[in-house]
Design a protein around this motif. Structure first.
Motif, PDB file in Angstrom:
ATOM      1  N   GLY A 164       0.808  -1.205   0.000  1.00 51.00           N
ATOM      2  CA  GLY A 164       0.000   0.000   0.000  1.00 51.00           C
ATOM      3  C   GLY A 164       0.846   1.263   0.000  1.00 51.00           C
ATOM      4  O   GLY A 164       1.954   1.295  -0.548  1.00 51.00           O
ATOM      5  N   ASP A 165       0.346   2.298   0.624  1.00 48.75           N
ATOM      6  CA  ASP A 165       0.984   3.607   0.628  1.00 48.75           C
ATOM      7  C   ASP A 165       2.269   3.572   1.455  1.00 48.75           C
ATOM      8  O   ASP A 165       2.215   3.387   2.675  1.00 48.75           O
ATOM      9  CB  ASP A 165       0.012   4.647   1.207  1.00 48.75           C
ATOM     10  N   PRO A 166       3.438   3.781   0.830  1.00 51.90           N
ATOM     11  CA  PRO A 166       4.681   3.719   1.606  1.00 51.90           C
ATOM     12  C   PRO A 166       4.873   4.904   2.544  1.00 51.90           C
ATOM     13  O   PRO A 166       5.751   4.858   3.408  1.00 51.90           O
ATOM     14  CB  PRO A 166       5.763   3.699   0.522  1.00 51.90           C
ATOM     15  N   ALA A 167       4.057   5.951   2.387  1.00 49.99           N
ATOM     16  CA  ALA A 167       4.185   7.114   3.260  1.00 49.99           C
ATOM     17  C   ALA A 167       3.322   7.010   4.511  1.00 49.99           C
ATOM     18  O   ALA A 167       3.277   7.956   5.316  1.00 49.99           O
ATOM     19  CB  ALA A 167       3.824   8.387   2.489  1.00 49.99           C
ATOM     20  N   ARG A 168       2.656   5.857   4.712  1.00 50.10           N
ATOM     21  CA  ARG A 168       1.833   5.686   5.909  1.00 50.10           C
ATOM     22  C   ARG A 168       2.680   5.873   7.167  1.00 50.10           C
ATOM     23  O   ARG A 168       3.854   5.440   7.203  1.00 50.10           O
ATOM     24  CB  ARG A 168       1.201   4.294   5.948  1.00 50.10           C
ATOM     25  N   PRO A 169       2.112   6.471   8.215  1.00 51.88           N
ATOM     26  CA  PRO A 169       2.877   6.684   9.447  1.00 51.88           C
ATOM     27  C   PRO A 169       3.494   5.417  10.019  1.00 51.88           C
ATOM     28  O   PRO A 169       4.613   5.449  10.539  1.00 51.88           O
ATOM     29  CB  PRO A 169       1.835   7.281  10.401  1.00 51.88           C
ATOM     30  N   ASP A 170       2.784   4.276   9.919  1.00 53.76           N
ATOM     31  CA  ASP A 170       3.338   3.051  10.490  1.00 53.76           C
ATOM     32  C   ASP A 170       4.552   2.574   9.701  1.00 53.76           C
ATOM     33  O   ASP A 170       5.497   2.017  10.277  1.00 53.76           O
ATOM     34  CB  ASP A 170       2.274   1.951  10.561  1.00 53.76           C
ATOM     35  N   VAL A 171       4.563   2.792   8.387  1.00 57.49           N
ATOM     36  CA  VAL A 171       5.714   2.403   7.564  1.00 57.49           C
ATOM     37  C   VAL A 171       6.910   3.290   7.907  1.00 57.49           C
ATOM     38  O   VAL A 171       8.038   2.800   8.070  1.00 57.49           O
ATOM     39  CB  VAL A 171       5.375   2.492   6.066  1.00 57.49           C
ATOM     40  N   VAL A 172       6.647   4.595   8.026  1.00 55.48           N
ATOM     41  CA  VAL A 172       7.724   5.524   8.370  1.00 55.48           C
ATOM     42  C   VAL A 172       8.300   5.182   9.740  1.00 55.48           C
ATOM     43  O   VAL A 172       9.522   5.145   9.924  1.00 55.48           O
ATOM     44  CB  VAL A 172       7.218   6.979   8.341  1.00 55.48           C
ATOM     45  N   ALA A 173       7.421   4.913  10.704  1.00 56.05           N
ATOM     46  CA  ALA A 173       7.887   4.586  12.052  1.00 56.05           C
ATOM     47  C   ALA A 173       8.718   3.306  12.051  1.00 56.05           C
ATOM     48  O   ALA A 173       9.730   3.208  12.757  1.00 56.05           O
ATOM     49  CB  ALA A 173       6.685   4.442  12.990  1.00 56.05           C
ATOM     50  N   ALA A 174       8.306   2.326  11.265  1.00 55.59           N
ATOM     51  CA  ALA A 174       9.069   1.084  11.191  1.00 55.59           C
ATOM     52  C   ALA A 174      10.448   1.318  10.590  1.00 55.59           C
ATOM     53  O   ALA A 174      11.450   0.759  11.047  1.00 55.59           O
ATOM     54  CB  ALA A 174       8.304   0.050  10.361  1.00 55.59           C
ATOM     55  N   ALA A 175      10.512   2.172   9.575  1.00 50.67           N
ATOM     56  CA  ALA A 175      11.806   2.488   8.954  1.00 50.67           C
ATOM     57  C   ALA A 175      12.716   3.215   9.933  1.00 50.67           C
ATOM     58  O   ALA A 175      13.923   2.912  10.023  1.00 50.67           O
ATOM     59  CB  ALA A 175      11.585   3.336   7.704  1.00 50.67           C
ATOM     60  N   VAL A 176      12.168   4.141  10.670  1.00 48.60           N
ATOM     61  CA  VAL A 176      12.961   4.877  11.663  1.00 48.60           C
ATOM     62  C   VAL A 176      13.480   3.922  12.738  1.00 48.60           C
ATOM     63  O   VAL A 176      14.644   3.981  13.139  1.00 48.60           O
ATOM     64  CB  VAL A 176      12.131   6.007  12.296  1.00 48.60           C
ATOM     65  N   GLY A 177      12.628   3.009  13.183  1.00 49.67           N
ATOM     66  CA  GLY A 177      13.048   2.061  14.204  1.00 49.67           C
ATOM     67  C   GLY A 177      14.197   1.195  13.730  1.00 49.67           C
ATOM     68  O   GLY A 177      15.174   0.967  14.473  1.00 49.67           O
ATOM     69  N   ARG A 178      14.098   0.700  12.507  1.00 47.98           N
ATOM     70  CA  ARG A 178      15.194  -0.104  11.962  1.00 47.98           C
ATOM     71  C   ARG A 178      16.464   0.740  11.830  1.00 47.98           C
ATOM     72  O   ARG A 178      17.555   0.299  12.204  1.00 47.98           O
ATOM     73  CB  ARG A 178      14.793  -0.683  10.607  1.00 47.98           C
TER      74      ARG A 178
END
Length: 262
Positions: A164-178
């Motif tokens: 889905g949308d890669p700009a979703r907040p949960d995707v961004v948060a997961a990227a930041v966590g990694r």
């Protein structure tokens, strides 16, 4: 011959290029797929380059993600040799590390004369994301083996694998966590490949390390990516694909001029 001391000094110089970048002036690293391409970029005045695994794979006759480790290291070595006399620094895309123990990966890369590497957190065959903690532990082993002799660019594949949308907040948060885990493990910079341009400022603010962004056709320019927070800009296999499109056009013209003859 390049010595370990030389590589360590060159890695320090390469590391320094990532920091204190003026807004809109990121470190731009073209991706040479062979020695001839490396020479062209060096002669254009670039101080550092970053090999693309996809471009090298295509040049060697492999699908992306299928190049044997021996051939990848050999290709990187040829690129390094082609520009060493000019003092041009080279970082290598080593995909997922080829299943090599950290110490072996580091020593084989240092033997090529490269001063940095990309290491991604999903299987190079297109598999799922690796466990973030396990990948961070492996990166820590790479850092321990390398010391300060390599600049480690930790690729974060969260956006690449997002549904889905890669700009979703949960995707961004997961990227930041990694990314934060990888920086804590010793990564010098992080590469959230295919992160939407409009989330780059958020990523740059949340991650305490230089941010690598990819420049893609019809996307923001390297300067624009720098203004959005990228300290480093690379191109993946894009420059090789653009070059081959030019070769295909030339081939079509030659065919036409030959009257379609075999």
């Amino acid at each position: 011959m390049t010595t370990t001391t030389d590589v360590g000094g060159d890695a320090a110089a390469f590391r320094a290029l990532h920091h204190d970048r003026p807004a809109g002036r990121p470190l731009v690293l073209p991706g040479p797929w062979d020695a001839a391409a490396a020479r062209a970029f060096a002669e254009a005045g670039f101080r550092a380059l970053a090999t693309p695994s996809a471009g090298i794979a295509a040049t060697l006759g492999y699908a992306d993600g299928s190049t044997p480790a021996d051939e990848m290291f050999a290709a990187v070595g040829r690129v390094v040799r082609a520009v060493a006399a000019d003092g041009v620094l080279v970082s290598a895309d080593l995909e997922d590390g080829y299943g090599l123990p950290a110490a072996e990966l580091v020593e084989r890369l240092l033997e090529t004369g490269a001063v940095g590497c990309n290491l991604e957190d999903s299987a190079r065959s297109g598999g799922p994301l690796k466990d973030a903690d396990e990948h961070a532990a492996w990166l820590a082993e790479v850092r321990a083996a390398a010391g300060d002799r390599l600049v480690i660019n930790a690729r974060v594949d969260t956006f690449l694998r997002a549904d889905g949308d890669p700009a979703r907040p949960d995707v961004v948060a997961a990227a930041v966590g990694r990314a934060r885990r990888y920086v804590a493990a010793g990564a010098d910079c992080v590469y959230p490949i295919l992160a939407p341009a409009d989330v780059l400022p958020e990523l740059a603010a949340a991650i305490e390390a230089p941010l690598n962004a990819i420049a893609v056709p019809d996307g923001p320019s390297p300067r624009e990516l720098g203004a959005l927070g990228a300290a480093r800009v690379t191109f993946g296999g894009g420059l090789h694909r653009r070059t081959m499109a030019g070769v295909a056009g030339m081939a079509s013209l030659l065919r036409e001029e030959a009257g379609g003859a075999a």
